[in-house]
Design a protein around this motif. Sequence first.
Motif, PDB file in Angstrom:
ATOM      1  N   ASP A   1     -11.539   3.764   0.265  1.00 37.36           N
ATOM      2  CA  ASP A   1     -10.597   4.836   0.579  1.00 37.36           C
ATOM      3  C   ASP A   1     -10.741   5.985  -0.403  1.00 37.36           C
ATOM      4  O   ASP A   1     -10.722   7.165  -0.019  1.00 37.36           O
ATOM      5  CB  ASP A   1      -9.157   4.313   0.534  1.00 37.36           C
ATOM      6  CG  ASP A   1      -8.842   3.363   1.675  1.00 37.36           C
ATOM      7  OD1 ASP A   1      -9.483   3.481   2.736  1.00 37.36           O
ATOM      8  OD2 ASP A   1      -7.944   2.514   1.507  1.00 37.36           O
TER       9      ASP A   1
ATOM     10  N   HIS B   1      -5.388   9.117   3.918  1.00 36.79           N
ATOM     11  CA  HIS B   1      -6.556   8.385   4.415  1.00 36.79           C
ATOM     12  C   HIS B   1      -6.300   6.876   4.390  1.00 36.79           C
ATOM     13  O   HIS B   1      -6.580   6.168   5.366  1.00 36.79           O
ATOM     14  CB  HIS B   1      -7.788   8.713   3.567  1.00 36.79           C
ATOM     15  CG  HIS B   1      -9.008   7.943   3.976  1.00 36.79           C
ATOM     16  ND1 HIS B   1      -9.832   8.346   5.000  1.00 36.79           N
ATOM     17  CD2 HIS B   1      -9.512   6.747   3.525  1.00 36.79           C
ATOM     18  CE1 HIS B   1     -10.787   7.449   5.162  1.00 36.79           C
ATOM     19  NE2 HIS B   1     -10.626   6.484   4.277  1.00 36.79           N
ATOM     20  N   ALA B   2      -5.778   6.371   3.273  1.00 34.46           N
ATOM     21  CA  ALA B   2      -5.575   4.924   3.131  1.00 34.46           C
ATOM     22  C   ALA B   2      -4.526   4.410   4.110  1.00 34.46           C
ATOM     23  O   ALA B   2      -4.716   3.354   4.736  1.00 34.46           O
ATOM     24  CB  ALA B   2      -5.158   4.603   1.694  1.00 34.46           C
TER      25      ALA B   2
ATOM     26  N   GLY C   1     -12.537   5.293  -7.257  1.00 36.77           N
ATOM     27  CA  GLY C   1     -11.431   4.350  -7.265  1.00 36.77           C
ATOM     28  C   GLY C   1     -11.114   3.859  -8.666  1.00 36.77           C
ATOM     29  O   GLY C   1      -9.944   3.793  -9.070  1.00 36.77           O
TER      30      GLY C   1
ATOM     31  N   LEU D   1      -5.558  11.163  -0.539  1.00 43.64           N
ATOM     32  CA  LEU D   1      -5.944   9.758  -0.645  1.00 43.64           C
ATOM     33  C   LEU D   1      -4.947   8.878   0.094  1.00 43.64           C
ATOM     34  O   LEU D   1      -5.327   7.965   0.835  1.00 43.64           O
ATOM     35  CB  LEU D   1      -6.044   9.349  -2.110  1.00 43.64           C
ATOM     36  CG  LEU D   1      -6.267   7.857  -2.397  1.00 43.64           C
ATOM     37  CD1 LEU D   1      -7.537   7.357  -1.720  1.00 43.64           C
ATOM     38  CD2 LEU D   1      -6.322   7.607  -3.903  1.00 43.64           C
TER      39      LEU D   1
ATOM     40  N   ALA E   1     -13.872   8.017   0.218  1.00 42.41           N
ATOM     41  CA  ALA E   1     -13.787   8.821   1.442  1.00 42.41           C
ATOM     42  C   ALA E   1     -13.186  10.191   1.200  1.00 42.41           C
ATOM     43  O   ALA E   1     -13.423  11.126   1.976  1.00 42.41           O
ATOM     44  CB  ALA E   1     -12.990   8.075   2.496  1.00 42.41           C
TER      45      ALA E   1
ATOM     46  N   ARG F   1      -3.586   5.772   6.916  1.00 41.55           N
ATOM     47  CA  ARG F   1      -4.073   5.936   8.286  1.00 41.55           C
ATOM     48  C   ARG F   1      -5.034   4.813   8.670  1.00 41.55           C
ATOM     49  O   ARG F   1      -5.147   4.447   9.841  1.00 41.55           O
ATOM     50  CB  ARG F   1      -4.769   7.290   8.403  1.00 41.55           C
ATOM     51  CG  ARG F   1      -4.985   7.786   9.827  1.00 41.55           C
ATOM     52  CD  ARG F   1      -5.708   9.124   9.820  1.00 41.55           C
ATOM     53  NE  ARG F   1      -4.908  10.182   9.218  1.00 41.55           N
ATOM     54  CZ  ARG F   1      -5.316  10.947   8.200  1.00 41.55           C
ATOM     55  NH1 ARG F   1      -6.504  10.751   7.648  1.00 41.55           N
ATOM     56  NH2 ARG F   1      -4.540  11.897   7.735  1.00 41.55           N
ATOM     57  N   ALA F   2      -5.728   4.254   7.683  1.00 41.78           N
ATOM     58  CA  ALA F   2      -6.748   3.243   7.952  1.00 41.78           C
ATOM     59  C   ALA F   2      -6.170   1.865   8.220  1.00 41.78           C
ATOM     60  O   ALA F   2      -6.887   0.974   8.697  1.00 41.78           O
ATOM     61  CB  ALA F   2      -7.715   3.167   6.764  1.00 41.78           C
TER      62      ALA F   2
ATOM     63  N   VAL G   1      -5.664   0.457  -5.134  1.00 42.81           N
ATOM     64  CA  VAL G   1      -6.347   1.577  -4.486  1.00 42.81           C
ATOM     65  C   VAL G   1      -7.750   1.112  -4.126  1.00 42.81           C
ATOM     66  O   VAL G   1      -8.530   0.720  -5.001  1.00 42.81           O
ATOM     67  CB  VAL G   1      -6.403   2.799  -5.419  1.00 42.81           C
ATOM     68  CG1 VAL G   1      -7.250   3.904  -4.806  1.00 42.81           C
ATOM     69  CG2 VAL G   1      -4.995   3.302  -5.717  1.00 42.81           C
ATOM     70  N   ASP G   2      -8.066   1.125  -2.846  1.00 41.64           N
ATOM     71  CA  ASP G   2      -9.356   0.644  -2.368  1.00 41.64           C
ATOM     72  C   ASP G   2     -10.463   1.637  -2.730  1.00 41.64           C
ATOM     73  O   ASP G   2     -10.315   2.852  -2.543  1.00 41.64           O
ATOM     74  CB  ASP G   2      -9.284   0.458  -0.855  1.00 41.64           C
ATOM     75  CG  ASP G   2     -10.572  -0.075  -0.275  1.00 41.64           C
ATOM     76  OD1 ASP G   2     -10.814  -1.275  -0.399  1.00 41.64           O
ATOM     77  OD2 ASP G   2     -11.334   0.736   0.293  1.00 41.64           O
TER      78      ASP G   2
ATOM     79  N   HIS H   1       0.780   4.114  -2.977  1.00 41.49           N
ATOM     80  CA  HIS H   1       0.363   5.481  -2.676  1.00 41.49           C
ATOM     81  C   HIS H   1       1.488   6.504  -2.846  1.00 41.49           C
ATOM     82  O   HIS H   1       1.208   7.694  -3.073  1.00 41.49           O
ATOM     83  CB  HIS H   1      -0.272   5.553  -1.292  1.00 41.49           C
ATOM     84  CG  HIS H   1      -1.676   5.015  -1.291  1.00 41.49           C
ATOM     85  ND1 HIS H   1      -2.716   5.676  -1.903  1.00 41.49           N
ATOM     86  CD2 HIS H   1      -2.195   3.850  -0.818  1.00 41.49           C
ATOM     87  CE1 HIS H   1      -3.820   4.968  -1.782  1.00 41.49           C
ATOM     88  NE2 HIS H   1      -3.537   3.861  -1.139  1.00 41.49           N
TER      89      HIS H   1
ATOM     90  N   GLY I   1       0.807  -1.212   0.000  1.00 40.87           N
ATOM     91  CA  GLY I   1       0.000   0.000   0.000  1.00 40.87           C
ATOM     92  C   GLY I   1       0.842   1.263   0.000  1.00 40.87           C
ATOM     93  O   GLY I   1       0.522   2.231  -0.694  1.00 40.87           O
TER      94      GLY I   1
END
Length: 642
Positions: A403, A371-372, A411, A368, A406, A374-375, A399-400, A356, A352
């Motif tokens: 995410d 957020h991704a 996506g 993006l 959000a 951090r999750a 890429v979810d 990113h 990931g």
Amino acid sequence: MGTAPAPVHATVEEALAGLPEHRRELFAIRLDRWWADLYAGLAAAYGDAVAAGLGERVARLAAAAYRDRDPELLRLDAARTLEPDWFQAPGMLGYAAYADRFAGDLAGVGERIPYLRELGVTYLHLMPLLRPREGENDGGYAVADYRAVRDDLGDVEGLRELATRLRRSGISLVLDLVLNHVAREHAWAAAARAGDPRYRAYFHVFPDRELPDRYEETLPEVFPDFAPGSFTWDEELQGWVWTTFNSWQWDVDWSNPDVFCEYADIVLFLANLGVEVLRLDAIAFLWKRLGTDCQNQPEVHALTQALRAMVRIACPAVAFKAEAIVGPADLVHYLGRGVHYGKVSDLAYHNGLMVHVWSMLASRDARLAAHALRALPPIPASTSWVTYLRCHDDIGWAVDDGDAAAVGVSGHQHRAYLSDWYSGAFPGSDARGLVFQHNPATGDRRISGTAASLAGLEAARERGEAGVVDLALGRLWVAYAIVLGWGGLPVVWMGDEIALANDPAWAEEEGHGDDNRWVHRPRMPWRTAYQRHNPDAVEGRAFAGLTRLARVRRSLPHLHASVPAEVLELSDPGVLPVLRRHPEGPMLGLYNVTPDWRSWPMARLHELGFVHPLDAISGSPIHESDGSVWLAPYAGWWVVGR
């Protein structure tokens, strides 16, 4: 079940007969310490009725390997037992390469140890070098013999010698262990085709298409272009055999306990050659279950736990690295969740983060990614991410959709944008990537290319514009600043340290023409590498930047892998802030992913405890201007307090 039963101790005592008492006692202590993990993993996969007898078989294998282990490796076991966080230390820096493309053969790799030490490498991942099938072999991942080395590279004794030379130079050897499949030419598969029922049971074989068709309803295609479907009819076998990746790579059946024992013995064999980290290739695919995608099944983690417990008993210097390129929700399980917390792989790829970083550089936006990242759930403190910018494989845009939604992004559209950007199809992009495995049904378009070519450096050098070259080098540098500043164990792909571009002749080598991933697997141009000491050359600038990051990293306890990376709320969409709270004080990574000057509020630095902030990378104090600090284009700071 706690300590090992008396019959198991009796079995290992027999195997260890003749060893000094202190060595037999040490093994017995380890056996009792790790028996519960071994038994629980086996029972979860095979049931209690099988686990007891299977555990005794595995303990016997472990005892034999321990008995035969080299004294130097026994000493390493003792050292690693006292320093179990060795792979988490800030001084760790990985390097990955194909042995032949890096240095010709195993002896050549040994001759290049001074180069690796100059770079700061402490962990060397040599791509598949165990003997593969002749002809097409998926870059070496179609293994025909786990106990032999490719003839062009050397032999097993040469591998043992290289591991010893590396170890004495402070470098741990990392090798691939392909767990999901073997080549059709492997001895097990040959015996199965010859009609041996024992070895036929090592594979998933079906007499007709009834079950394969039912499985196919939920199975994704890994290589839709050149290996559609997941089953292949074999005339000699007179059956449909499971082939997830290619028709000549046969998936082994891990529900057969004999398969577990075979691989346990292979793990111990490689460990006794001096391999210190085993990359568990295609681990997500090991267990098959009808009605699922046959990835990430619970038994995968149970099997890994059992293998790891066996290694802790026989050769605790060895670590496991999970090659699991899966979705964020599944990824952390490879480092341990629930009952497997901290009991499976020691290392896992942070796919990931890699995705990113490239996403931020293309979009010039960190929202993006923040957020991704951090999750992602926290990982066990005893484990570590492997962070990287590139590897031997293509880049799939993982890429979810949730995410993306959000932060107000589609996506599907963002994945398409990234493929367009990095293939150079998007207006204004200087990237020189190649589309790999376009799947029209899903829109999936993965990307091949070296880091420098994806960052636009290849195009910039062709244009000869100094400012454009500077920006491209900046993108490459800030990307590696994020990778090395995240914590974990960062790994550099061969050639990135000298900003190596795509190989223009990638398709000319035999067997490479249908697989454009070879574009980012060039042979090391050693004449070009000599430019690494030229401060005016692109190669010299890239090498100096990366070695400085590695050198500073070694000095920062904040970058120990046990310290979590915390992505803060953004103050500027172009600046990614990553905080690490260490007992000696905080460290804040600030990364400008844009070609413009960007600001960060000085008040936020003060709130985080930085009274006199200093950028550890440059060694320079950070000064305020109108209430903000300003980051130059593609700047990266590792902020510490004074």
